[in-house]
Motif scaffolding. Structure first.
Motif, PDB file in Angstrom:
ATOM      1  N   TYR A   1     -27.577 -34.186-140.499  1.00 42.43           N
ATOM      2  CA  TYR A   1     -25.834 -34.711-140.450  1.00 42.43           C
ATOM      3  C   TYR A   1     -25.459 -34.907-139.270  1.00 42.43           C
ATOM      4  N   CYS A   2     -26.139 -34.622-138.024  1.00 42.10           N
ATOM      5  CA  CYS A   2     -25.466 -34.821-136.710  1.00 42.10           C
ATOM      6  C   CYS A   2     -26.784 -34.934-135.749  1.00 42.10           C
ATOM      7  N   PRO A   3     -26.422 -35.306-134.677  1.00 37.86           N
ATOM      8  CA  PRO A   3     -27.553 -35.318-133.710  1.00 37.86           C
ATOM      9  C   PRO A   3     -28.228 -33.882-133.711  1.00 37.86           C
ATOM     10  N   VAL A   4     -29.366 -34.195-133.735  1.00 36.14           N
ATOM     11  CA  VAL A   4     -30.063 -32.811-134.078  1.00 36.14           C
ATOM     12  C   VAL A   4     -29.801 -31.804-132.744  1.00 36.14           C
ATOM     13  N   LYS A   5     -29.183 -32.328-131.489  1.00 33.88           N
ATOM     14  CA  LYS A   5     -29.025 -31.447-130.421  1.00 33.88           C
ATOM     15  C   LYS A   5     -27.630 -30.631-130.927  1.00 33.88           C
ATOM     16  N   ARG A   6     -26.971 -30.882-131.792  1.00 36.81           N
ATOM     17  CA  ARG A   6     -25.717 -30.306-132.376  1.00 36.81           C
ATOM     18  C   ARG A   6     -25.858 -29.258-133.467  1.00 36.81           C
TER      19      ARG A   6
ATOM     20  N   ILE B   1     -16.740 -41.014-133.028  1.00 34.74           N
ATOM     21  CA  ILE B   1     -17.412 -42.070-132.093  1.00 34.74           C
ATOM     22  C   ILE B   1     -18.635 -42.061-132.164  1.00 34.74           C
ATOM     23  N   ASP B   2     -19.398 -43.165-131.441  1.00 33.92           N
ATOM     24  CA  ASP B   2     -20.897 -43.185-131.402  1.00 33.92           C
ATOM     25  C   ASP B   2     -21.410 -43.019-130.001  1.00 33.92           C
ATOM     26  N   ARG B   3     -21.984 -41.760-129.726  1.00 35.39           N
ATOM     27  CA  ARG B   3     -22.513 -41.282-128.572  1.00 35.39           C
ATOM     28  C   ARG B   3     -23.838 -41.490-128.247  1.00 35.39           C
TER      29      ARG B   3
ATOM     30  N   ILE C   1     -26.562 -25.387-115.662  1.00 38.71           N
ATOM     31  CA  ILE C   1     -26.587 -27.153-115.977  1.00 38.71           C
ATOM     32  C   ILE C   1     -27.124 -27.248-117.532  1.00 38.71           C
ATOM     33  N   SER C   2     -28.061 -26.242-117.897  1.00 43.31           N
ATOM     34  CA  SER C   2     -28.601 -26.265-119.279  1.00 43.31           C
ATOM     35  C   SER C   2     -27.479 -25.883-120.305  1.00 43.31           C
ATOM     36  N   HIS C   3     -26.077 -25.658-119.845  1.00 42.31           N
ATOM     37  CA  HIS C   3     -25.231 -25.650-120.862  1.00 42.31           C
ATOM     38  C   HIS C   3     -24.471 -26.920-121.346  1.00 42.31           C
ATOM     39  N   CYS C   4     -24.901 -27.660-120.729  1.00 40.09           N
ATOM     40  CA  CYS C   4     -24.402 -29.455-120.807  1.00 40.09           C
ATOM     41  C   CYS C   4     -24.591 -29.547-122.452  1.00 40.09           C
ATOM     42  N   MET C   5     -23.509 -29.971-123.211  1.00 38.99           N
ATOM     43  CA  MET C   5     -23.809 -30.034-124.567  1.00 38.99           C
ATOM     44  C   MET C   5     -23.494 -31.645-125.056  1.00 38.99           C
ATOM     45  N   THR C   6     -23.963 -32.391-123.973  1.00 40.20           N
ATOM     46  CA  THR C   6     -23.877 -34.017-124.226  1.00 40.20           C
ATOM     47  C   THR C   6     -22.466 -34.276-125.213  1.00 40.20           C
ATOM     48  N   CYS C   7     -21.599 -33.855-124.643  1.00 42.31           N
ATOM     49  CA  CYS C   7     -20.235 -34.098-125.542  1.00 42.31           C
ATOM     50  C   CYS C   7     -19.601 -35.257-124.918  1.00 42.31           C
ATOM     51  N   GLY C   8     -19.696 -35.742-123.789  1.00 43.08           N
ATOM     52  CA  GLY C   8     -19.231 -36.993-123.359  1.00 43.08           C
ATOM     53  C   GLY C   8     -17.797 -36.915-122.604  1.00 43.08           C
ATOM     54  N   CYS C   9     -17.361 -35.846-122.527  1.00 40.47           N
ATOM     55  CA  CYS C   9     -16.089 -35.845-121.550  1.00 40.47           C
ATOM     56  C   CYS C   9     -16.207 -36.291-120.432  1.00 40.47           C
ATOM     57  N   CYS C  10     -17.337 -36.057-119.584  1.00 42.31           N
ATOM     58  CA  CYS C  10     -17.389 -36.833-117.991  1.00 42.31           C
ATOM     59  C   CYS C  10     -17.611 -38.107-118.224  1.00 42.31           C
ATOM     60  N   LEU C  11     -18.100 -38.838-119.178  1.00 42.44           N
ATOM     61  CA  LEU C  11     -18.320 -40.176-119.302  1.00 42.44           C
ATOM     62  C   LEU C  11     -16.925 -40.732-119.604  1.00 42.44           C
ATOM     63  N   GLU C  12     -16.260 -40.091-120.440  1.00 44.20           N
ATOM     64  CA  GLU C  12     -14.809 -40.583-120.872  1.00 44.20           C
ATOM     65  C   GLU C  12     -13.832 -40.583-119.797  1.00 44.20           C
ATOM     66  N   ALA C  13     -14.173 -39.644-118.724  1.00 43.08           N
ATOM     67  CA  ALA C  13     -13.261 -39.482-117.756  1.00 43.08           C
ATOM     68  C   ALA C  13     -13.475 -40.272-116.472  1.00 43.08           C
ATOM     69  N   CYS C  14     -14.926 -40.845-116.466  1.00 44.93           N
ATOM     70  CA  CYS C  14     -15.308 -41.448-115.336  1.00 44.93           C
ATOM     71  C   CYS C  14     -14.861 -42.901-115.182  1.00 44.93           C
ATOM     72  N   PRO C  15     -14.376 -43.469-114.104  1.00 45.65           N
ATOM     73  CA  PRO C  15     -13.707 -44.660-113.864  1.00 45.65           C
ATOM     74  C   PRO C  15     -14.943 -45.736-114.017  1.00 45.65           C
ATOM     75  N   ASN C  16     -16.198 -45.263-113.782  1.00 42.33           N
ATOM     76  CA  ASN C  16     -17.458 -45.974-113.538  1.00 42.33           C
ATOM     77  C   ASN C  16     -18.057 -46.160-114.801  1.00 42.33           C
ATOM     78  N   VAL C  17     -17.862 -45.630-115.840  1.00 44.09           N
ATOM     79  CA  VAL C  17     -18.733 -45.565-117.060  1.00 44.09           C
ATOM     80  C   VAL C  17     -17.649 -46.514-117.934  1.00 44.09           C
ATOM     81  N   GLY C  18     -18.124 -47.628-118.370  1.00 47.66           N
ATOM     82  CA  GLY C  18     -17.505 -48.533-119.096  1.00 47.66           C
ATOM     83  C   GLY C  18     -17.973 -49.843-119.074  1.00 47.66           C
ATOM     84  N   PRO C  19     -17.156 -51.013-119.711  1.00 50.95           N
ATOM     85  CA  PRO C  19     -17.527 -52.362-119.679  1.00 50.95           C
ATOM     86  C   PRO C  19     -17.751 -52.981-118.373  1.00 50.95           C
ATOM     87  N   GLN C  20     -16.829 -52.249-117.388  1.00 50.21           N
ATOM     88  CA  GLN C  20     -16.825 -52.754-115.975  1.00 50.21           C
ATOM     89  C   GLN C  20     -18.119 -52.270-115.105  1.00 50.21           C
ATOM     90  N   SER C  21     -18.917 -51.410-115.541  1.00 45.04           N
ATOM     91  CA  SER C  21     -20.271 -50.775-114.824  1.00 45.04           C
ATOM     92  C   SER C  21     -20.972 -50.332-115.706  1.00 45.04           C
TER      93      SER C  21
END
Lengths: 251, 600
Positions: free
Chosen positions: B34-39, A112-114, A153-173
């Motif tokens: 290869y990836c977003p540099v953060k990874r 996917i494109d994040r 907080i600095s462990h956040c790896m920008t994986c996107g789980c929280c966006l995927e699970a959020c009802p307010n992230v998406g085309p509707q909002s």
């Protein structure tokens, strides 16, 4: 029982390109102990044949570290957004259903494109405005308790789980999601980062900012790093409101 | 005047550090990854980063860090390069601190320090057990800031394929391929810096990320760049063996008091403490790995006769462990399903890091003008064995050297370079395009991923902890066969959109050629030094044993205190090994023995 499983069955949602229609394929691979979803996809690469005997292109997905630190391999596994590398087969109901996280545009199969998340980090100015990488003088001493919060907080790896699970992230909002919002909070904690606190709060006031959070609390449930996202979103909300009032009175 | 354009390939700690320095010097960066540099893989570093902060009342000194690094590297590291690195270390830590790295702190709010292998003083700064992740994020954030300001253009999900050179042999840019659209494009630049990390995937299972395949290094090696000291592959003593990867359990476990043991005669035997009383569990990695290998393979004392030993934290208070080692305890619990706070972990050594890499001078220039290398992909700083927590340091430090040096070189030389025509560049691009189109049509019986697994198994068998010349000869023969079998690969994905399979086939060929360089260089070095331990053979090719102990070649300074330099022979596709002098005049070579306290 795990011991009796001889094979592992997968139903994988595939999609050849961003614009083509999704379809599913089934795969079956030999079971072995400690197998996870990424290791299973690697097995499929070695023998990309579906259960009905069709030779197909290997499944496309993203992964790097395989130890839940890089954030790359996020996908929807049996309906839940999570990292595939630490999704152990023994703990999953079969057949295991893999789908791309469709909150984001699909590039191919599970890939996917994040990039939208990294753009949001620009919007909230998720950095400290240091003068440069050269030496200045000693860095400021920090309260170890605040530093512990920052570390969480600095462990956040920008994986996107929280966006995927959020009802307010998406085309509707247009909510930018918990992850980038809470990064603003992180930099507001830092003794040098807090100099730009107002800028970050302003950035969260506009369209898609913190007011778009519907407080559904799904994010904190799925965060693979157990970051107390809702706690920090609430504090951030207070800070943003305070800033908004301040803006009114200072006009 | 137009700004100088520098291409940086790789967005780990070294590539990002170089990028920042180039932006600050007024240059422009095209950053490929290869990836977003953060990874990037730097985030897998756990235990910490060494710097003489001397805040623990131990009278630590920069000289002591210097000596530990040179001694730990078994006197094969360029000493002036190491000196530069250890002197810069405390400044780098302060920079990271200002950038917001959440280092673990003492109750009074200053940076805490911990013990690490091969060092007697507390010298390792850390952020819990996710130090690499935190350092990488700090640089990622600063580079993003420059992206907004306009100094950096990122090409994420682009694969570096090759450099292209002008008619005088100067590197003038790169050919890269989009990993989604599969478009192959040429990018011009004044200087190219490779910061592409290590070659762990050459060994299949290792502690490295799947993207650490050494493919870029191999590509420029085949284009004439020399590789140095590739035989020195660090085997980390403590990893969780796995079928997809071996997951690292940081040296910080032992730094915080973890003990390694097996049962002998029904009782726990703390064999590292027994064999090396002066350093105990904190001997350097090469020493610890050999000891674990000996205990499991030659003495058959592994857990259930398996290749496993215990790494024990269970005697340490749980809240202390949580604070100091939380991240890796989570990894063990998550992937193994047992709690290291309660039961000893089961671990075994794994391929981890490459001390060798592209041959560079102290400014990080390769032998190809206009091409530089920085970070794990270069050969600098670690000699024959790297000390724990020196890799984050060398990665960051090398970027502070390569970035500014690239700008200096560009300013001095670009006006003097000959013209390179669009036709010349297109010819280089077309070559890559043709090669890729051919791969996409491959229709043979071999599967690239199975071939990769086979190569990894061979490399582990013959070129890991213990080596001998018989095995290395066999290995070279097998690698040549694998290179031939590569021609018979078949792909099932013939498409032209996000074709990961075709890209992997191309990478695999580069990996095989890199494996040959490692093996040949190991074959040529008839001594034991650091991570390279070679068993002597008798005239019948049998391993020599004395009193039940295998006999290893001793270190031979007269003959082998030289850098192995490997060049690629294009005609035979084989490596050619020669030896070069390096700077070792500051600390005189002395025997390395961790059973006793280090003498200077």
């Amino acid at each position: 029982m795990a011991e009796q499983k001889k094979t592992v069955k997968f139903i994988i949602e595939r999609q050849d390109s961003p614009t083509s229609k999704p379809y599913t394929q089934e795969f079956e691979i030999p079971y072995r102990p400690a197998l996870n979803v990424v290791a299973s996809l690697m097995e499929i690469q070695k023998n990309p044949v579906t259960t009905d005997g069709k030779k197909v292109a290997p499944v496309v997905w993203e992964c790097n570290c395989l130890e839940k630190v890089c954030g790359a391999c996020m996908m929807v596994i049996n309906g839940k957004a999570r990292q595939a590398c630490c999704a152990l087969i023994d703990e999953l109901e079969q057949p295991i259903r893999l789908q791309p996280a469709r909150t984001f545009p699909v590039i191919r199969d599970l890939h996917i494109d994040r990039s939208v998340m990294f753009e949001s980090l620009k919007r909230v100015q998720a950095w400290v405005e240091v003068d440069g990488s050269w030496e200045v003088k000693d860095a400021p001493i920090q309260n170890p308790y605040t530093a512990t919060t920052a570390y969480e907080i600095s462990h956040c790896m920008t994986c996107g789980c929280c966006l995927e699970a959020c009802p307010n992230v998406g085309p509707q909002s247009d909510f930018i999601g918990a992850s980038p919002s809470v990064q603003a909070y992180l930099f507001n904690l830092h003794p040098l980062g807090k100099f730009d606190k107002e800028k970050r709060l302003e950035a969260l006031m506009g369209k898609g900012g913190i007011t778009s959070c519907g407080n559904s609390q799904n994010c904190v449930e799925v965060c693979p790093k157990n970051i107390k996202l809702t706690t920090y979103l609430a504090q951030l909300n207070r800070d943003v409101n305070k800033q908004a009032l301040k803006n009114i009175f200072n006009k | 005047m137009a700004k100088n354009k520098i291409i940086v390939v790789g967005g780990g700690l070294s590539g990002l550090m170089a990028t920042l320095k180039i932006c600050e010097a007024g240059g422009e960066v095209d950053l490929f990854s290869y990836c977003p540099v953060k990874r990037s893989h730097s985030l897998c570093a756990q235990g910490g980063i060494n710097a003489c902060m001397d805040t623990k009342g131990e009278h630590d000194s920069i000289y002591e860090h210097f000596d530990d690094t040179v001694y730990g590297g078994d006197f094969l590291a360029d000493q002036l390069a190491v000196k530069g690195m250890v002197e810069a270390a405390p400044k780098l830590i302060k920079m990271f601190d200002r950038m917001g790295v959440p280092f673990t702190r003492t109750p009074e709010g200053v940076l805490d320090l911990r013990n690490f292998g091969g060092q007697k003083n507390k010298r390792t700064c850390f952020a819990g057990s996710t130090t690499g992740q935190q350092l990488l994020y700090a640089l990622d954030e600063q580079v993003r800031r420059w992206e907004v300001k306009g100094g950096v253009t990122k090409y994420e999900f682009w694969e570096f394929v090759k450099i292209f050179k002008d008619k005088n042999g100067v590197c003038r840019g790169i050919i890269a391929q989009s990993m989604n659209s599969m478009e192959i494009k040429a990018f011009k630049s004044d200087v190219v810096i490779l910061a592409t990390g290590g070659p762990g995937q050459v060994f299949g299972r290792c502690t490295a990320s799947t993207i650490c395949n050494g493919s870029a290094v191999s590509a420029v090696y085949q284009q004439g760049a020399k590789i140095a000291n590739p035989e020195f592959i660090q085997i980390h003593p403590t990893a969780i063996p796995g079928s997809d990867k071996n997951r690292l359990m940081s040296e910080a476990c032992r730094g915080e008091g973890g003990r390694v043991w097996v049962y002998r005669d029904g009782k726990p035997w703390y064999f590292l403490e027994d064999m090396y009383p002066a350093y105990g569990n904190l001997v350097p990695r090469d020493v610890a790995s050999r000891a674990i290998f000996k205990v499991c393979v030659h003495m058959d004392l592994g857990i259930n006769h398996d290749r496993r030993v215990y790494l024990d934290l269970s005697h340490i208070p749980a809240d202390y462990l949580e604070r100091k080692l939380g991240g890796i305890i989570e990894i063990y619990t998550e992937f193994v399903g047992k709690d290291p706070r309660k039961v000893p972990m089961e671990i075994f050594p794994s391929v981890h890091y490459s001390m060798g890499g592209i041959y560079v001078d102290r400014k990080h220039f390769t032998n190809i003008p206009g091409l530089m290398a920085s970070g794990e992909c270069d050969h600098q700083y670690h000699g024959a064995n790297r000390l724990g927590a020196n890799s984050l340091l060398s990665a960051a430090y090398s970027g502070t050297v390569s970035g500014p040096e690239a700008m200096k070189w560009a300013k001095e030389n670009v006006s003097k370079l000959c013209e390179i025509t669009d036709a010349e560049i297109e010819a280089a691009r077309k070559e890559v395009q043709d090669e890729y189109d051919k791969i996409r049509q491959m229709n043979g019986p071999e599967n690239a991923h199975k071939l990769h697994q086979e190569m990894g198994e061979i490399m582990y068998e013959y070129v890991s902890i213990e080596r001998d010349n018989n095995g290395l000869d066999i290995c070279l023969g097998k690698l040549k066969e694998i290179l031939k079998r590569w021609e018979n690969i078949g792909v099932t994905d013939h498409g032209n959109w996000a074709n990961q399979e075709a890209m992997f086939v191309r990478q695999l060929r580069n990996m095989i050629i890199y494996a040959m360089a490692i093996t040949k260089s190991a074959r040529s070095r008839d001594e034991s030094r650091g991570a390279h331990a070679k068993i002597m053979l008798d005239e019948n090719g049998k391993r020599i044993e004395k009193d039940g102990e295998l006999q290893f070649y001793p270190r031979n300074d007269e003959k082998f205190m030289f850098t192995s330099v490997v060049s690629f022979d294009a005609a035979t596709e084989e490596p050619v090994v020669t030896y070069e002098e390096f700077e070792h005049s500051l600390i005189k070579a002395r025997p390395r023995n961790y059973a006793v306290a280090k003498k200077e």
